[in-house]
Design a protein around this motif. Structure first.
Motif, PDB file in Angstrom:
ATOM      1  N   THR A 192       5.262  -3.609 -19.011  1.00 27.34           N
ATOM      2  CA  THR A 192       3.895  -3.930 -18.589  1.00 27.34           C
ATOM      3  C   THR A 192       3.041  -2.673 -18.444  1.00 27.34           C
ATOM      4  O   THR A 192       1.819  -2.751 -18.448  1.00 27.34           O
ATOM      5  N   VAL A 193       3.698  -1.515 -18.315  1.00 20.85           N
ATOM      6  CA  VAL A 193       2.974  -0.247 -18.176  1.00 20.85           C
ATOM      7  C   VAL A 193       2.938   0.512 -19.489  1.00 20.85           C
ATOM      8  O   VAL A 193       1.900   1.038 -19.895  1.00 20.85           O
TER       9      VAL A 193
ATOM     10  N   GLY B 123      -2.927   4.449 -11.779  1.00 15.58           N
ATOM     11  CA  GLY B 123      -2.847   3.043 -12.151  1.00 15.58           C
ATOM     12  C   GLY B 123      -1.907   2.256 -11.260  1.00 15.58           C
ATOM     13  O   GLY B 123      -1.029   2.812 -10.596  1.00 15.58           O
ATOM     14  N   ARG B 124      -2.078   0.928 -11.268  1.00 16.75           N
ATOM     15  CA  ARG B 124      -1.273   0.071 -10.401  1.00 16.75           C
ATOM     16  C   ARG B 124       0.183   0.071 -10.833  1.00 16.75           C
ATOM     17  O   ARG B 124       0.505  -0.024 -12.018  1.00 16.75           O
TER      18      ARG B 124
ATOM     19  N   GLN C 297       0.827  -1.206   0.000  1.00 17.26           N
ATOM     20  CA  GLN C 297       0.000   0.000   0.000  1.00 17.26           C
ATOM     21  C   GLN C 297       0.863   1.259   0.000  1.00 17.26           C
ATOM     22  O   GLN C 297       0.552   2.235  -0.692  1.00 17.26           O
ATOM     23  N   VAL C 298       1.936   1.246   0.778  1.00 11.31           N
ATOM     24  CA  VAL C 298       2.865   2.381   0.780  1.00 11.31           C
ATOM     25  C   VAL C 298       3.417   2.619  -0.618  1.00 11.31           C
ATOM     26  O   VAL C 298       3.469   3.753  -1.113  1.00 11.31           O
ATOM     27  N   HIS C 299       3.801   1.532  -1.273  1.00  7.74           N
ATOM     28  CA  HIS C 299       4.356   1.625  -2.622  1.00  7.74           C
ATOM     29  C   HIS C 299       3.347   2.207  -3.595  1.00  7.74           C
ATOM     30  O   HIS C 299       3.678   3.084  -4.409  1.00  7.74           O
ATOM     31  N   GLN C 300       2.116   1.762  -3.530  1.00  5.78           N
ATOM     32  CA  GLN C 300       1.101   2.252  -4.455  1.00  5.78           C
ATOM     33  C   GLN C 300       0.760   3.719  -4.186  1.00  5.78           C
ATOM     34  O   GLN C 300       0.462   4.464  -5.118  1.00  5.78           O
ATOM     35  N   ARG C 301       0.813   4.148  -2.922  1.00  4.90           N
ATOM     36  CA  ARG C 301       0.491   5.549  -2.617  1.00  4.90           C
ATOM     37  C   ARG C 301       1.649   6.489  -2.945  1.00  4.90           C
ATOM     38  O   ARG C 301       1.459   7.540  -3.548  1.00  4.90           O
TER      39      ARG C 301
ATOM     40  N   TRP D 234       9.811   2.354  -9.220  1.00  4.53           N
ATOM     41  CA  TRP D 234       9.376   3.531  -8.479  1.00  4.53           C
ATOM     42  C   TRP D 234       8.653   4.479  -9.427  1.00  4.53           C
ATOM     43  O   TRP D 234       8.788   4.414 -10.640  1.00  4.53           O
ATOM     44  N   SER D 235       7.877   5.367  -8.828  1.00  2.00           N
ATOM     45  CA  SER D 235       7.100   6.345  -9.581  1.00  2.00           C
ATOM     46  C   SER D 235       7.259   7.680  -8.877  1.00  2.00           C
ATOM     47  O   SER D 235       6.766   7.859  -7.767  1.00  2.00           O
TER      48      SER D 235
END
Length: 515
Positions: A416-417, A294-295, A134-138, A301-302
């Motif tokens: 994949t993205v 998006g996931r 969840q931390v990674h996605q946020r 990293w983003s």
């Protein structure tokens, strides 16, 4: 300090930007015109080094960097023709830095760098306490020693007096601005590199702040790239700046960005479908995509750039470091007397340019731990398949293949993205010194690789981002490129087998025992 006398600024297209690149080995500065072309003679540099130790220490004196930027500015502006002004100042620094300051703005901690690994235990603690997925996605970042959350937790636990003495927490770039302008803000790109910013909303992540026991008012306001900073009118800082640097009296100072973003922009890898690769001591692979919720693949990293744009990619700690290790330990390349005992680059490149062979050992190249894609902070390197007949050249070849395979794992997740890239632009010391490695990279990625030969391209990228706001209608110059390397179909099976064996070894030796 290294400056040269300006010879001709007649052809420069205004407005001008003064740009700085603060790297791990020094600070460089230069003036660029509105086309993104560096103005001849208006440049300077000053060296520095991280203070390192066996414990994992990797820090730098933030005041030293402030002094370097000020001195370079003095020297460059002294060569600027009378009456000419600079419209913007832009700075990039090495990413993920942290310095604590007191109420007066004085540093009460060293400036901690991304390379400081003393917070390894706190990474593990945070992984147990928080849902890392969840931390990674946020935030777009994993829990890792490269980022700020574990470092703040480490300071609170191991250096409580230092932690409580700090009333604010700044990146290195913010600290520079605070001391030159009397005010500061953090750019969204630099804030995102901390690992504490919501990658879509662009606001500080409350769960992370609570976990590391700080509040949002201890951090700077977040600015978009087109929201410049200026000293407060009539302030002592504004008066001092105008007196010391009249050419900057009306300049906009743009939010500091990370060097990875600057490198992509400077290599003309700033449009969708173009992937930029930096290959120096460490390495990274990045592309710019629209900011969206998006996931995010687990290994990437983003980093939010702005409301519209995000930098997506991954980084590895060991690329050129692997080559240097092999050159030193294995004595490949044969020391040359005229190079002070350094290996012969032509001999090294000949090893990499040769056809791949089945006797080449397989290596997991994690001399300094792993970042992308598995984020195993305690990972170490392994060499497999050694036999009595294995040569130093074969080990070197296997080690350098491994660096390309590591980047290839990032490329697979990027696809994949974004789908297959239209172009891969590679810059850095490895690209310049070992062109044979670029062919290995093309073969591993299965995509054409273009060598970016533009000198000081990171500095150029910093100027170009500022010019998007300062001079939006001006046609930009292009980055200089060299050779193109196309994947050899005859080697496809070889590298497919290497990729498969790399994954088997990784799962057995890294993913299992190392967290």
């Amino acid at each position: 300090m290294d400056t040269s006398v300006v010879e001709d600024t007649v052809d420069a297209v205004g407005p001008l930007v003064l740009a700085f690149d603060v790297g791990s080995s020094g600070t460089r500065g230069g003036v660029f015109d509105a086309t993104g072309t560096e103005v001849p003679g208006l440049r300077g540099k000053s060296g520095h080094a991280f203070i390192t130790g066996a414990s994992g220490t990797a820090v730098i004196d933030a005041d030293e960097v402030v002094a370097e930027i000020a001195e370079i500015t003095d020297d460059i502006l002294a060569e600027l023709p009378a009456g000419q002004s600079v419209a913007g100042v832009a700075i990039d620094t090495f990413s993920s830095s942290l310095v604590g300051v007191d109420a007066a703005g004085a540093a009460v901690t060293p400036c901690f760098t991304y390379a400081d690994t003393r917070c390894h235990e706190q990474v593990l603690d945070l992984r147990r306490e928080l849902d890392e997925e969840q931390v990674h996605q946020r935030t777009g970042t994993r829990l890792h020693t490269s980022y700020t959350p574990a470092r703040l937790r480490w300071l609170a636990q191991d250096h409580p007096q230092m932690f409580t003495a700090a009333t604010r927490w700044l990146t290195l770039g913010e600290y520079v601005y605070l001391h030159l302008l009397g005010t500061t803000a953090v750019g969204s790109a630099a804030a995102s590199w901390s690992g504490m910013l919501d990658r879509v909303a662009g606001t500080w992540d409350e769960e992370i702040l609570a976990a590391v026991r700080i509040t949002a008012d201890q951090l700077s306001p977040v600015h978009e790239p087109d929201e410049p900073i200026r000293p407060l009118p009539g302030s002592a800082a504004a008066t001092a700046l105008a007196r010391r640097w009249p050419a900057l009296a009306e300049a906009d100072w743009y939010p500091v960005i990370g060097d990875g973003l600057a490198a992509n922009i400077g290599a003309d890898a700033a449009t969708p479908g173009v992937v930029g690769v930096s290959a120096a001591t460490s390495g990274a692979m990045r592309t710019i995509v629209p900011t969206a919720a998006g996931r995010l693949p687990s290994g990437l990293w983003s980093y939010r750039i702005s409301t519209e744009r995000t930098l997506l990619g991954g980084a590895v700690s060991d690329v050129g470091r692997v080559s240097s290790w092999a050159e030193s330990i294995l004595r490949v390349g044969g020391p040359t007397a005229d190079a002070g005992g350094r290996p012969d680059g032509a001999l090294l490149d000949a090893v990499l340019s040769a056809e791949p062979g089945e006797g080449t050992p397989l290596m997991l190249p994690f001399l300094s731990g792993e970042r992308s894609t598995g984020w195993a902070t305690g990972a170490r390197a392994h060499i497999l398949d050694l036999g009595a007949a294995t040569t130093a050249d074969q080990i070197y070849r296997g080690a350098m293949e491994a660096t390309a395979l590591s980047l290839g794992r990032i490329a697979e997740q990027l696809r994949t993205v974004t789908g297959p890239p239209a172009r891969i632009a590679v810059g850095g010391g490895m690209a310049k010194g070992l062109p044979g490695w670029l062919q290995i990279l093309a073969d591993v990625l299965g995509t054409e690789v273009v060598h970016v030969r533009h000198k000081r391209s990171t500095l150029r990228g910093t100027a170009l981002l500022a010019l998007e706001h300062l001079a939006p209608g001006v046609q930009r110059s292009r980055a200089r490129t060299g050779s193109h390397y196309r994947p050899d179909p005859a080697r496809a099976d070889y590298y497919a087998q290497r990729k498969a064996r790399f994954e088997v070894a990784y799962q057995a030796l890294i993913a299992g025992p190392v967290g």
